[in-house]
Design an enzyme around this catalytic site. Structure first.
Site, PDB file in Angstrom:
ATOM      1  N   GLU A 157       5.456  -5.668   7.449  1.00  0.00           N
ATOM      2  CA  GLU A 157       4.812  -4.613   8.237  1.00  0.00           C
ATOM      3  C   GLU A 157       5.451  -4.351   9.597  1.00  0.00           C
ATOM      4  OE1 GLU A 157       1.966  -5.962   5.150  1.00  0.00           O
ATOM      5  OE2 GLU A 157       3.227  -7.017   6.597  1.00  0.00           O
TER       6      GLU A 157
ATOM      7  N   GLY B 247       0.230  -5.137   0.805  1.00  0.00           N
ATOM      8  CA  GLY B 247      -1.004  -5.002   0.031  1.00  0.00           C
ATOM      9  C   GLY B 247      -0.974  -5.746  -1.290  1.00  0.00           C
TER      10      GLY B 247
ATOM     11  N   GLY C  74       0.838  -1.194   0.000  1.00  0.00           N
ATOM     12  CA  GLY C  74       0.000   0.000   0.000  1.00  0.00           C
ATOM     13  C   GLY C  74       0.869   1.238   0.000  1.00  0.00           C
TER      14      GLY C  74
ATOM     15  N   ASP D  64      -1.444  -7.328   7.525  1.00  0.00           N
ATOM     16  CA  ASP D  64      -2.892  -7.207   7.348  1.00  0.00           C
ATOM     17  C   ASP D  64      -3.342  -7.792   6.011  1.00  0.00           C
ATOM     18  OD1 ASP D  64      -1.729  -5.106   5.882  1.00  0.00           O
ATOM     19  OD2 ASP D  64      -3.392  -3.730   6.276  1.00  0.00           O
TER      20      ASP D  64
END
Length: 359
Positions: free
Chosen positions: A144, A121, A67, A152
């Site tokens: 992350e 992502g 992301g 996530d």
């Protein structure tokens, strides 16, 4: 480039092609890209002329490196100052997780060509689909904990379901793995050489998609599939399973300190550089996610995302890795001992009317 050109859509034969089109940014996902992809996938789901969807990245360096968190970082800092719970730091995760769920539930073959960097992502918009095709250039990671966040985009669901404790190892360390390990672990389920990508894409477009479309997709990929060679993780599997099955990050660290060899030493060094809060919360996340249905896992992750947006480490991690690039984060809490069970528990608290919903 206009916002609409950040992601391109075209139909060739009975196949809808999605191209993530930010090669200079390693095709990192923006909220705009998410907002373009979700309705397009919904439209193709209902379109009888579309039998399958192929997603790829522009350029030859990345499928999708994650992301685009700089804007989230800026919005989150502003929201922290005002005490606001609305803004990009809320919307980005809310809409990204809804897109992840659409991919997970997609009724037609969803084929991700994970050529190059596939991280965070980028893993979310690939592993949740039926087919993930790696190449010799694939480098996959869930990095992350290095930026004070957690794995996530469905990591709660897919990481505990990889072989043994490999998901926990990848989540806590952020280790980058190559194609053979992607296949071995389950992040990918086919390997081809990057030189064959254009021919593979053409074969999808020219295929006769009558009958079982998943069987058609599998047969097309099989025509190009090669053996990526021996997976280094296979040799490490027993060690990873023994060490990363522990119930606490402290136990994992203690086990690594007691091990001989380069792998244990390098893994220990990596963990000691990561956010203590991120590691403890991520371990709890994976243990909970192991028995969760996908939707429940995503609701949990959204709660976690908003808790991280309200804390210190995400902003410090992004600053150190992506902005100042000094790679010298000052985590707070600074040690594992300072991260109490009560603190970890707070990351999982319900958000009331702000909780993630699926319309």
């Amino acid at each position: 480039m206009s916002d609409s050109e950040e992601v391109l859509f075209e139909q060739q034969g009975a196949v809808g092609f999605i191209t993530l089109n930010r090669p200079k940014s390693l095709n990192a996902l923006t909220l705009n890209m998410i907002r373009l992809m979700d309705p397009q996938l919904a439209a193709w789901e209902d379109d009888d002329s579309i039998a399958a969807v192929v997603i790829r990245g522009a350029g030859d360096r990345a499928f999708c490196a994650g992301g685009d968190v700089i804007d989230v970082y800026k919005a989150g800092l502003a929201a922290k100052e005002t005490g606001s719970t609305t803004g990009l730091q809320a919307d980005f995760f809310f809409e990204e997780y809804r897109l992840n769920r659409r991919i997970f539930q997609y009724p037609k073959p969803y084929i991700a060509l994970i050529d190059g960097f596939t991280m965070g992502g980028g893993v979310g918009v690939s592993i949740l689909g039926a087919f993930r095709v790696a190449t010799e250039r694939t480098r996959a990671a869930m990095p992350e904990t290095a930026i004070g966040l957690f794995p996530d985009v469905g990591g709660s669901y897919f990481l505990p379901r990889l072989v043994g404790e490999i998901g926990c190892y990848l989540a806590l360390t952020g280790a980058r793995i190559k194609p053979a390990d992607c296949l071995y672990s389950g992040l990918a389920n086919a390997y081809i050489e990057s030189v064959d990508l254009p021919a593979l894409e053409a074969a999808f477009a020219q295929a006769g998609w009558s009958g079982d479309s998943k069987a058609v997709a599998a047969k097309v990929i099989e025509g190009f599939a090669k053996d990526p060679g021996e997976a280094p993780l296979r040799a490490q599997q027993a060690q990873i399973d023994r060490i990363f099955a522990a119930n606490s990050v402290e136990e994992i660290i203690a086990s690594l300190k007691a091990e001989e060899g380069d792998w244990a030493r390098e893994t220990l060094s990596t963990l000691l550089s990561r956010s203590p809060a991120s590691m403890k919360v991520s371990l709890e996340q994976l243990r909970r996610g192991k028995d969760m249905a996908f939707d429940d896992a995503m609701i949990m992750e959204y709660r976690m995302s908003q808790a991280f947006m309200a804390e210190h480490d995400f902003y410090e991690g992004v600053r150190s890795v992506l902005i100042d690039k000094d790679h010298a984060p000052k985590w707070s809490p600074a040690t594992l001992e300072e991260v109490s069970e009560d603190m970890v528990e707070r990351y999982f608290e319900a958000l009331g009317d702000r909780d993630l919903t699926f319309s």
